[in-house]
Design a protein around this motif. Sequence first.
Motif, PDB file in Angstrom:
ATOM      1  N   ILE A  40       0.875  -1.173   0.000  1.00  0.00           N
ATOM      2  CA  ILE A  40       0.000   0.000   0.000  1.00  0.00           C
ATOM      3  C   ILE A  40       0.908   1.217   0.000  1.00  0.00           C
ATOM      4  N   THR A  41       0.608   2.180  -0.867  1.00  0.00           N
ATOM      5  CA  THR A  41       1.469   3.356  -0.926  1.00  0.00           C
ATOM      6  C   THR A  41       1.487   4.069   0.420  1.00  0.00           C
ATOM      7  N   ASP A  42       2.695   4.485   0.831  1.00  0.00           N
ATOM      8  CA  ASP A  42       2.882   5.151   2.119  1.00  0.00           C
ATOM      9  C   ASP A  42       2.528   6.638   2.009  1.00  0.00           C
ATOM     10  N   ASP A  43       2.810   7.411   3.035  1.00  0.00           N
ATOM     11  CA  ASP A  43       2.475   8.834   3.045  1.00  0.00           C
ATOM     12  C   ASP A  43       3.182   9.610   1.932  1.00  0.00           C
ATOM     13  N   ASP A  44       4.287   9.058   1.421  1.00  0.00           N
ATOM     14  CA  ASP A  44       5.003   9.685   0.318  1.00  0.00           C
ATOM     15  C   ASP A  44       4.582   9.088  -1.028  1.00  0.00           C
ATOM     16  N   GLY A  45       3.534   8.244  -1.036  1.00  0.00           N
ATOM     17  CA  GLY A  45       3.043   7.639  -2.270  1.00  0.00           C
ATOM     18  C   GLY A  45       3.903   6.509  -2.792  1.00  0.00           C
ATOM     19  N   ARG A  46       4.739   5.938  -1.941  1.00  0.00           N
ATOM     20  CA  ARG A  46       5.709   4.932  -2.391  1.00  0.00           C
ATOM     21  C   ARG A  46       5.437   3.541  -1.817  1.00  0.00           C
ATOM     22  N   VAL A  47       5.818   2.548  -2.602  1.00  0.00           N
ATOM     23  CA  VAL A  47       6.011   1.183  -2.125  1.00  0.00           C
ATOM     24  C   VAL A  47       7.444   0.861  -2.523  1.00  0.00           C
ATOM     25  N   THR A  48       8.320   0.776  -1.551  1.00  0.00           N
ATOM     26  CA  THR A  48       9.750   0.654  -1.850  1.00  0.00           C
ATOM     27  C   THR A  48      10.195  -0.764  -2.183  1.00  0.00           C
ATOM     28  N   SER A  49       9.441  -1.746  -1.755  1.00  0.00           N
ATOM     29  CA  SER A  49       9.783  -3.135  -2.056  1.00  0.00           C
ATOM     30  C   SER A  49       8.496  -3.878  -2.384  1.00  0.00           C
ATOM     31  N   LEU A  50       8.168  -3.918  -3.667  1.00  0.00           N
ATOM     32  CA  LEU A  50       6.876  -4.463  -4.095  1.00  0.00           C
ATOM     33  C   LEU A  50       6.902  -5.968  -4.325  1.00  0.00           C
ATOM     34  N   ALA A  51       8.046  -6.533  -4.683  1.00  0.00           N
ATOM     35  CA  ALA A  51       8.124  -7.975  -4.932  1.00  0.00           C
ATOM     36  C   ALA A  51       8.669  -8.690  -3.698  1.00  0.00           C
ATOM     37  N   ASP A  52       8.052  -9.818  -3.369  1.00  0.00           N
ATOM     38  CA  ASP A  52       8.480 -10.596  -2.206  1.00  0.00           C
ATOM     39  C   ASP A  52       9.825 -11.281  -2.427  1.00  0.00           C
ATOM     40  N   THR A  53      10.133 -11.597  -3.673  1.00  0.00           N
ATOM     41  CA  THR A  53      11.392 -12.241  -4.042  1.00  0.00           C
ATOM     42  C   THR A  53      11.932 -11.531  -5.288  1.00  0.00           C
ATOM     43  N   PRO A  54      13.184 -11.754  -5.638  1.00  0.00           N
ATOM     44  CA  PRO A  54      13.717 -11.129  -6.854  1.00  0.00           C
ATOM     45  C   PRO A  54      12.885 -11.510  -8.077  1.00  0.00           C
ATOM     46  N   LEU A  55      12.744 -10.564  -8.999  1.00  0.00           N
ATOM     47  CA  LEU A  55      11.966 -10.808 -10.215  1.00  0.00           C
ATOM     48  C   LEU A  55      12.770 -11.626 -11.210  1.00  0.00           C
ATOM     49  N   ASP A  56      12.115 -12.607 -11.793  1.00  0.00           N
ATOM     50  CA  ASP A  56      12.721 -13.368 -12.872  1.00  0.00           C
ATOM     51  C   ASP A  56      12.527 -12.604 -14.176  1.00  0.00           C
ATOM     52  N   PRO A  57      13.388 -12.832 -15.169  1.00  0.00           N
ATOM     53  CA  PRO A  57      13.157 -12.212 -16.474  1.00  0.00           C
ATOM     54  C   PRO A  57      11.793 -12.641 -17.022  1.00  0.00           C
ATOM     55  N   GLY A  58      11.145 -11.742 -17.734  1.00  0.00           N
ATOM     56  CA  GLY A  58       9.843 -12.036 -18.323  1.00  0.00           C
ATOM     57  C   GLY A  58       8.891 -10.866 -18.170  1.00  0.00           C
ATOM     58  N   THR A  59       7.633 -11.138 -18.436  1.00  0.00           N
ATOM     59  CA  THR A  59       6.598 -10.107 -18.418  1.00  0.00           C
ATOM     60  C   THR A  59       5.975 -10.020 -17.035  1.00  0.00           C
ATOM     61  N   HIS A  60       5.826  -8.793 -16.572  1.00  0.00           N
ATOM     62  CA  HIS A  60       5.285  -8.523 -15.241  1.00  0.00           C
ATOM     63  C   HIS A  60       4.190  -7.468 -15.343  1.00  0.00           C
ATOM     64  N   ARG A  61       3.399  -7.374 -14.294  1.00  0.00           N
ATOM     65  CA  ARG A  61       2.276  -6.431 -14.272  1.00  0.00           C
ATOM     66  C   ARG A  61       2.137  -5.864 -12.864  1.00  0.00           C
ATOM     67  N   ILE A  62       1.854  -4.576 -12.803  1.00  0.00           N
ATOM     68  CA  ILE A  62       1.509  -3.932 -11.537  1.00  0.00           C
ATOM     69  C   ILE A  62       0.085  -3.406 -11.660  1.00  0.00           C
TER      70      ILE A  62
END
Length: 111
Positions: A40-62
Motif C-alpha cells: 500500500i502506498t505510504d504517506d510519500d506515495g511509495r512502495v519501496t519493495s513491491l516484490a516478495d522475491t527477486p523478479l525473474d526475467p519475463g513479463t510482469h504487471r503492476i
Amino acid sequence: MSTLSTHVLDAVRGVPAAGIPVEAFARGTENDWHRVGSGITDDDGRVTSLADTPLDPGTHRIVFVTGDYFAAHDVEAFYPEVCITFVVTDERHYHVPVLLSPFAYSTYRGS
C-alpha cells in the motif's frame, strides 16, 4: 537480483497518493498471472519493495487499485484501477512510477 518499487503522485491535488493498494504479478509459462508481491502506498506515495522475491526475467504487471482512493477524496474517476505491464530483461532495480488523475495516468521507467 531484480527488485521492484513504485511511486504514485496525484497530479490534481499535487501530492503523493497515499493509501493505494498495489499488487505485482508475473506471467507464467501458460500465460497465467501469479502474484509476486503487494503493498500500500505510504504517506510519500511509495512502495519501496513491491516484490516478495527477486523478479525473474519475463513479463510482469503492476495493478494499482485507484477507485477507492478517488472515492475517499470524493472525486469521480474513470479508472477504478491502473494496470501497467512491463518486461524484466536483466538484473537491476525496476522503478515504475505513476502520475495519476481521475481521467488519465502516465508512467515511465524510473530508476
